[in-house]
Design an enzyme around this catalytic site. Structure first.
Site, PDB file in Angstrom:
ATOM      1  N   ASN A   9     -17.746 -60.169 -76.436  1.00  0.00           N
ATOM      2  CA  ASN A   9     -16.603 -59.781 -75.607  1.00  0.00           C
ATOM      3  C   ASN A   9     -15.347 -60.385 -76.237  1.00  0.00           C
ATOM      4  OD1 ASN A   9     -14.686 -59.369 -73.642  1.00  0.00           O
ATOM      5  ND2 ASN A   9     -15.631 -60.742 -72.126  1.00  0.00           N
ATOM      6  N   LYS A  11     -12.378 -59.963 -75.281  1.00  0.00           N
ATOM      7  CA  LYS A  11     -11.337 -60.224 -74.267  1.00  0.00           C
ATOM      8  C   LYS A  11      -9.982 -59.696 -74.779  1.00  0.00           C
ATOM      9  CE  LYS A  11     -13.980 -64.171 -72.761  1.00  0.00           C
ATOM     10  NZ  LYS A  11     -14.017 -65.410 -72.013  1.00  0.00           N
ATOM     11  N   HIS A  93     -16.922 -59.123 -64.952  1.00  0.00           N
ATOM     12  CA  HIS A  93     -16.733 -60.412 -65.642  1.00  0.00           C
ATOM     13  C   HIS A  93     -15.954 -61.342 -64.712  1.00  0.00           C
ATOM     14  CE1 HIS A  93     -15.375 -63.410 -68.517  1.00  0.00           C
ATOM     15  NE2 HIS A  93     -16.331 -62.976 -69.326  1.00  0.00           N
ATOM     16  N   GLU A  95     -13.598 -63.245 -65.190  1.00  0.00           N
ATOM     17  CA  GLU A  95     -12.135 -63.197 -65.355  1.00  0.00           C
ATOM     18  C   GLU A  95     -11.549 -61.994 -64.628  1.00  0.00           C
ATOM     19  OE1 GLU A  95     -12.138 -63.568 -69.625  1.00  0.00           O
ATOM     20  OE2 GLU A  95     -12.892 -65.620 -69.417  1.00  0.00           O
ATOM     21  N   GLU A 163     -23.443 -65.661 -66.247  1.00  0.00           N
ATOM     22  CA  GLU A 163     -22.416 -66.461 -66.904  1.00  0.00           C
ATOM     23  C   GLU A 163     -21.835 -67.472 -65.917  1.00  0.00           C
ATOM     24  OE1 GLU A 163     -20.590 -64.216 -70.449  1.00  0.00           O
ATOM     25  OE2 GLU A 163     -19.528 -63.587 -68.655  1.00  0.00           O
ATOM     26  N   GLY A 169     -16.007 -70.586 -72.130  1.00  0.00           N
ATOM     27  CA  GLY A 169     -14.890 -71.070 -72.926  1.00  0.00           C
ATOM     28  C   GLY A 169     -14.651 -72.565 -72.828  1.00  0.00           C
ATOM     29  N   SER A 209     -20.286 -70.338 -73.583  1.00  0.00           N
ATOM     30  CA  SER A 209     -20.269 -71.291 -74.703  1.00  0.00           C
ATOM     31  C   SER A 209     -21.504 -71.195 -75.591  1.00  0.00           C
ATOM     32  CB  SER A 209     -20.075 -72.723 -74.182  1.00  0.00           C
ATOM     33  OG  SER A 209     -18.814 -72.852 -73.558  1.00  0.00           O
TER      34      SER A 209
HETATM   35  C1  PEP Z   1     -17.477 -64.796 -71.812  1.00  0.00           C
HETATM   36  O1  PEP Z   1     -16.306 -64.778 -71.542  1.00  0.00           O
HETATM   37  O2  PEP Z   1     -18.196 -63.863 -71.459  1.00  0.00           O
HETATM   38  C2  PEP Z   1     -18.002 -65.941 -72.534  1.00  0.00           C
HETATM   39  C3  PEP Z   1     -19.274 -66.186 -72.425  1.00  0.00           C
HETATM   40  O3  PEP Z   1     -17.114 -66.690 -73.259  1.00  0.00           O
HETATM   41  P1  PEP Z   1     -17.477 -67.923 -74.242  1.00  0.00           P
HETATM   42  O4  PEP Z   1     -18.640 -67.479 -75.091  1.00  0.00           O
HETATM   43  O5  PEP Z   1     -16.236 -68.121 -75.041  1.00  0.00           O
HETATM   44  O6  PEP Z   1     -17.821 -69.076 -73.375  1.00  0.00           O
END
Ligand code: PEP
Length: 249
Positions: A9, A11, A93, A95, A163, A169, A209
Protein backbone atom coordinates in the site's frame (compact mmCIF):
# COMPACT_ATOMS: atom_id res chain seq x y z
CA UNK A 1 -5.56 -24.07 -1.11
CA UNK A 2 -5.34 -20.53 0.31
CA UNK A 3 -3.61 -17.86 -1.76
CA UNK A 4 -0.46 -16.32 -0.31
CA UNK A 5 -0.50 -12.60 -0.97
CA UNK A 6 2.14 -9.92 -0.54
CA UNK A 7 0.30 -6.61 -0.86
CA UNK A 8 1.88 -3.18 -0.88
CA UNK A 9 0.00 0.00 0.00
CA UNK A 10 1.83 3.08 -1.24
CA UNK A 11 -0.68 5.39 0.47
CA UNK A 12 -0.16 9.04 -0.59
CA UNK A 13 3.32 8.39 -1.92
CA UNK A 14 4.68 8.07 -5.43
CA UNK A 15 4.86 9.83 -8.77
CA UNK A 16 5.51 8.45 -12.23
CA UNK A 17 9.22 8.23 -11.36
CA UNK A 18 8.30 5.67 -8.69
CA UNK A 19 7.21 3.21 -11.38
CA UNK A 20 10.88 2.28 -11.70
CA UNK A 21 10.32 0.32 -8.47
CA UNK A 22 7.78 -1.81 -10.34
CA UNK A 23 10.35 -2.63 -13.01
CA UNK A 24 12.75 -3.76 -10.29
CA UNK A 25 10.07 -5.94 -8.68
CA UNK A 26 9.16 -7.51 -12.02
CA UNK A 27 12.83 -8.31 -12.61
CA UNK A 28 13.21 -9.82 -9.13
CA UNK A 29 10.01 -11.91 -9.29
CA UNK A 30 9.37 -12.88 -12.92
CA UNK A 31 7.24 -15.86 -11.80
CA UNK A 32 6.30 -15.90 -8.13
CA UNK A 33 4.37 -18.70 -6.46
CA UNK A 34 2.72 -15.97 -4.35
CA UNK A 35 0.35 -13.27 -5.50
CA UNK A 36 1.93 -9.82 -5.46
CA UNK A 37 -0.20 -6.69 -5.31
CA UNK A 38 0.74 -3.03 -5.41
CA UNK A 39 -1.79 -0.34 -4.52
CA UNK A 40 -0.39 3.01 -5.67
CA UNK A 41 -2.19 6.34 -5.37
CA UNK A 42 -5.09 6.62 -7.82
CA UNK A 43 -3.04 8.82 -10.14
CA UNK A 44 -0.72 5.88 -10.86
CA UNK A 45 -3.12 2.94 -11.13
CA UNK A 46 -3.51 3.13 -14.89
CA UNK A 47 0.20 3.68 -15.61
CA UNK A 48 1.26 0.94 -13.20
CA UNK A 49 -1.21 -1.58 -14.66
CA UNK A 50 -0.03 -0.75 -18.18
CA UNK A 51 3.61 -1.08 -17.12
CA UNK A 52 2.97 -4.53 -15.62
CA UNK A 53 0.84 -5.79 -18.49
CA UNK A 54 0.39 -9.55 -18.18
CA UNK A 55 3.16 -9.72 -15.58
CA UNK A 56 2.88 -11.43 -12.21
CA UNK A 57 2.06 -8.32 -10.17
CA UNK A 58 -1.50 -7.10 -9.65
CA UNK A 59 -2.48 -3.46 -9.35
CA UNK A 60 -5.05 -2.24 -6.85
CA UNK A 61 -6.78 0.87 -5.58
CA UNK A 62 -6.59 2.12 -2.00
CA UNK A 63 -10.32 2.88 -1.72
CA UNK A 64 -13.46 3.10 -3.82
CA UNK A 65 -16.88 4.68 -3.47
CA UNK A 66 -19.94 2.55 -2.79
CA UNK A 67 -21.86 4.17 -5.66
CA UNK A 68 -21.06 3.30 -9.27
CA UNK A 69 -20.96 6.96 -10.38
CA UNK A 70 -22.35 10.35 -9.49
CA UNK A 71 -21.76 13.64 -7.71
CA UNK A 72 -18.95 12.63 -5.35
CA UNK A 73 -16.10 15.04 -5.95
CA UNK A 74 -12.69 13.51 -5.46
CA UNK A 75 -13.96 9.94 -5.10
CA UNK A 76 -13.29 6.96 -7.34
CA UNK A 77 -15.78 4.30 -8.42
CA UNK A 78 -14.94 0.61 -8.43
CA UNK A 79 -15.66 0.48 -12.16
CA UNK A 80 -13.11 3.22 -12.75
CA UNK A 81 -10.47 1.14 -11.00
CA UNK A 82 -11.33 -1.84 -13.17
CA UNK A 83 -11.18 0.40 -16.24
CA UNK A 84 -7.73 1.58 -15.15
CA UNK A 85 -6.48 -2.00 -14.89
CA UNK A 86 -6.92 -2.73 -11.18
CA UNK A 87 -7.89 -6.17 -9.91
CA UNK A 88 -8.06 -5.39 -6.17
CA UNK A 89 -9.07 -2.58 -3.86
CA UNK A 90 -8.28 -1.96 -0.20
CA UNK A 91 -11.33 -0.95 1.83
CA UNK A 92 -11.57 0.05 5.47
CA UNK A 93 -7.90 0.88 6.04
CA UNK A 94 -7.60 2.43 9.51
CA UNK A 95 -6.42 5.69 7.94
CA UNK A 96 -9.69 5.84 5.97
CA UNK A 97 -11.67 4.89 9.07
CA UNK A 98 -9.94 7.69 11.04
CA UNK A 99 -9.41 10.43 8.44
CA UNK A 100 -12.78 10.01 6.70
CA UNK A 101 -14.92 8.69 9.57
CA UNK A 102 -15.68 5.51 7.66
CA UNK A 103 -17.95 3.11 9.52
CA UNK A 104 -18.23 -0.66 9.21
CA UNK A 105 -21.44 -0.10 7.23
CA UNK A 106 -19.61 2.21 4.79
CA UNK A 107 -16.88 -0.38 4.33
CA UNK A 108 -19.38 -3.16 3.78
CA UNK A 109 -21.13 -1.06 1.11
CA UNK A 110 -17.81 -0.37 -0.62
CA UNK A 111 -16.79 -4.03 -0.48
CA UNK A 112 -20.17 -5.08 -1.84
CA UNK A 113 -19.83 -2.74 -4.81
CA UNK A 114 -16.17 -3.62 -5.36
CA UNK A 115 -16.80 -7.36 -5.49
CA UNK A 116 -19.91 -6.96 -7.64
CA UNK A 117 -17.73 -4.96 -10.04
CA UNK A 118 -15.14 -7.71 -10.30
CA UNK A 119 -12.53 -6.46 -7.84
CA UNK A 120 -11.07 -8.42 -4.95
CA UNK A 121 -11.81 -6.46 -1.77
CA UNK A 122 -9.00 -6.35 0.80
CA UNK A 123 -11.03 -5.58 3.94
CA UNK A 124 -9.00 -4.16 6.84
CA UNK A 125 -9.62 -4.41 10.55
CA UNK A 126 -7.56 -3.65 13.63
CA UNK A 127 -7.65 -2.39 17.18
CA UNK A 128 -6.22 0.82 18.63
CA UNK A 129 -3.57 0.90 21.32
CA UNK A 130 -6.17 1.79 23.96
CA UNK A 131 -8.43 -1.06 22.87
CA UNK A 132 -5.52 -3.52 23.03
CA UNK A 133 -4.54 -2.35 26.52
CA UNK A 134 -8.16 -2.55 27.66
CA UNK A 135 -8.35 -6.19 26.53
CA UNK A 136 -10.93 -5.41 23.85
CA UNK A 137 -8.99 -6.60 20.79
CA UNK A 138 -11.05 -9.66 19.90
CA UNK A 139 -14.35 -7.87 20.54
CA UNK A 140 -13.26 -4.99 18.29
CA UNK A 141 -12.13 -7.32 15.50
CA UNK A 142 -15.32 -9.38 15.75
CA UNK A 143 -17.51 -6.29 15.52
CA UNK A 144 -15.53 -4.79 12.63
CA UNK A 145 -15.64 -7.99 10.59
CA UNK A 146 -19.32 -8.68 11.27
CA UNK A 147 -20.10 -5.17 10.06
CA UNK A 148 -17.63 -4.82 7.21
CA UNK A 149 -17.64 -8.12 5.32
CA UNK A 150 -20.52 -8.45 2.87
CA UNK A 151 -22.69 -11.56 2.70
CA UNK A 152 -21.47 -12.27 -0.84
CA UNK A 153 -17.87 -12.75 0.31
CA UNK A 154 -16.03 -15.68 -1.24
CA UNK A 155 -12.44 -16.88 -1.17
CA UNK A 156 -12.09 -15.53 -4.70
CA UNK A 157 -13.38 -12.01 -4.05
CA UNK A 158 -12.33 -11.24 -0.47
CA UNK A 159 -9.11 -10.94 1.52
CA UNK A 160 -9.04 -9.88 5.19
CA UNK A 161 -6.15 -7.80 6.54
CA UNK A 162 -5.53 -7.61 10.28
CA UNK A 163 -3.67 -4.40 11.02
CA UNK A 164 -3.34 -3.28 14.63
CA UNK A 165 -3.46 0.52 14.37
CA UNK A 166 -0.66 0.93 16.90
CA UNK A 167 1.67 -1.17 14.71
CA UNK A 168 1.13 0.79 11.48
CA UNK A 169 4.15 2.87 10.59
CA UNK A 170 5.48 2.76 14.16
CA UNK A 171 8.02 -0.03 14.08
CA UNK A 172 6.06 -1.72 16.89
CA UNK A 173 4.94 -5.25 16.11
CA UNK A 174 2.68 -7.50 18.19
CA UNK A 175 4.24 -10.66 19.57
CA UNK A 176 3.87 -13.72 17.36
CA UNK A 177 1.44 -15.11 19.96
CA UNK A 178 -0.70 -11.97 19.69
CA UNK A 179 -0.72 -12.17 15.88
CA UNK A 180 -1.60 -15.87 16.01
CA UNK A 181 -4.41 -15.31 18.51
CA UNK A 182 -6.10 -12.71 16.30
CA UNK A 183 -5.57 -14.62 13.04
CA UNK A 184 -6.98 -17.83 14.54
CA UNK A 185 -9.93 -15.82 15.82
CA UNK A 186 -10.54 -14.29 12.37
CA UNK A 187 -10.35 -17.74 10.77
CA UNK A 188 -13.02 -19.01 13.20
CA UNK A 189 -15.24 -16.00 12.44
CA UNK A 190 -14.95 -16.65 8.71
CA UNK A 191 -15.70 -20.37 9.04
CA UNK A 192 -18.62 -19.79 11.42
CA UNK A 193 -20.18 -17.27 9.05
CA UNK A 194 -19.37 -18.63 5.60
CA UNK A 195 -18.77 -22.34 6.20
CA UNK A 196 -15.53 -24.28 5.98
CA UNK A 197 -15.16 -24.25 2.19
CA UNK A 198 -15.21 -20.45 1.99
CA UNK A 199 -14.07 -19.51 5.47
CA UNK A 200 -11.00 -21.71 5.38
CA UNK A 201 -9.90 -20.36 2.00
CA UNK A 202 -10.19 -16.59 2.48
CA UNK A 203 -6.63 -15.30 2.86
CA UNK A 204 -5.83 -13.36 6.04
CA UNK A 205 -2.98 -10.87 5.85
CA UNK A 206 -1.06 -9.34 8.73
CA UNK A 207 -0.15 -5.65 8.44
CA UNK A 208 1.82 -3.33 10.68
CA UNK A 209 5.56 -2.62 10.44
CA UNK A 210 6.34 -5.74 8.38
CA UNK A 211 9.95 -5.57 7.20
CA UNK A 212 12.30 -7.98 5.41
CA UNK A 213 13.84 -8.66 8.83
CA UNK A 214 10.65 -9.83 10.59
CA UNK A 215 8.61 -11.19 7.66
CA UNK A 216 9.72 -14.84 7.90
CA UNK A 217 8.76 -15.25 11.55
CA UNK A 218 5.40 -13.55 10.97
CA UNK A 219 4.65 -15.76 7.95
CA UNK A 220 5.33 -18.85 10.08
CA UNK A 221 2.39 -17.96 12.37
CA UNK A 222 -0.76 -20.03 11.84
CA UNK A 223 -3.40 -18.45 9.60
CA UNK A 224 -1.05 -15.71 8.37
CA UNK A 225 -1.35 -15.95 4.59
CA UNK A 226 0.70 -12.91 3.69
CA UNK A 227 1.11 -9.26 4.51
CA UNK A 228 -0.28 -5.83 3.80
CA UNK A 229 2.78 -3.61 3.78
CA UNK A 230 3.00 0.17 3.88
CA UNK A 231 6.43 1.77 4.19
CA UNK A 232 8.45 -1.28 3.17
CA UNK A 233 6.52 -1.62 -0.09
CA UNK A 234 7.75 1.73 -1.44
CA UNK A 235 11.19 0.46 -2.37
CA UNK A 236 11.57 -2.72 -4.41
CA UNK A 237 14.70 -3.61 -2.45
CA UNK A 238 12.64 -3.84 0.77
CA UNK A 239 9.45 -5.30 -0.66
CA UNK A 240 11.30 -8.02 -2.52
CA UNK A 241 12.74 -9.27 0.79
CA UNK A 242 9.19 -9.62 2.14
CA UNK A 243 7.97 -11.34 -1.03
CA UNK A 244 10.91 -13.77 -0.90
CA UNK A 245 10.11 -14.58 2.72
CA UNK A 246 6.51 -15.37 1.75
CA UNK A 247 7.64 -17.50 -1.20
CA UNK A 248 9.67 -19.69 1.12
CA UNK A 249 7.17 -19.73 4.02
C1 PEP B 1 -0.37 -0.10 6.34
O1 PEP B 1 -0.56 1.09 6.33
O2 PEP B 1 -1.21 -0.85 5.85
C2 PEP B 1 0.85 -0.60 6.95
C3 PEP B 1 0.86 -1.83 7.36
O3 PEP B 1 1.90 0.27 7.06
P1 PEP B 1 3.39 -0.08 7.58
O4 PEP B 1 3.81 -1.35 6.88
O5 PEP B 1 4.21 1.09 7.15
O6 PEP B 1 3.31 -0.25 9.05
Amino acid sequence: MRKKLAAGNWKMNGTTASLAEVDALLAAHPASKCEILLCPPATLVSAMAARIGDGPIHTGGQDCHAEPSGAHTGDIAAGMLVDAGASHVIVGHSERRQDHNETDADIRAKATTATATGLVAVICCGESDNQRVAGQTLDVIGTQLAGSIPDNATAANTVVAYEPIWAIGTGKVPTLEQIGEVHDFIRKILIDRFGTETGDNISILYGGSVKPTNASEIFAVSNVDGALVGGASLKAADFTGIISALETA
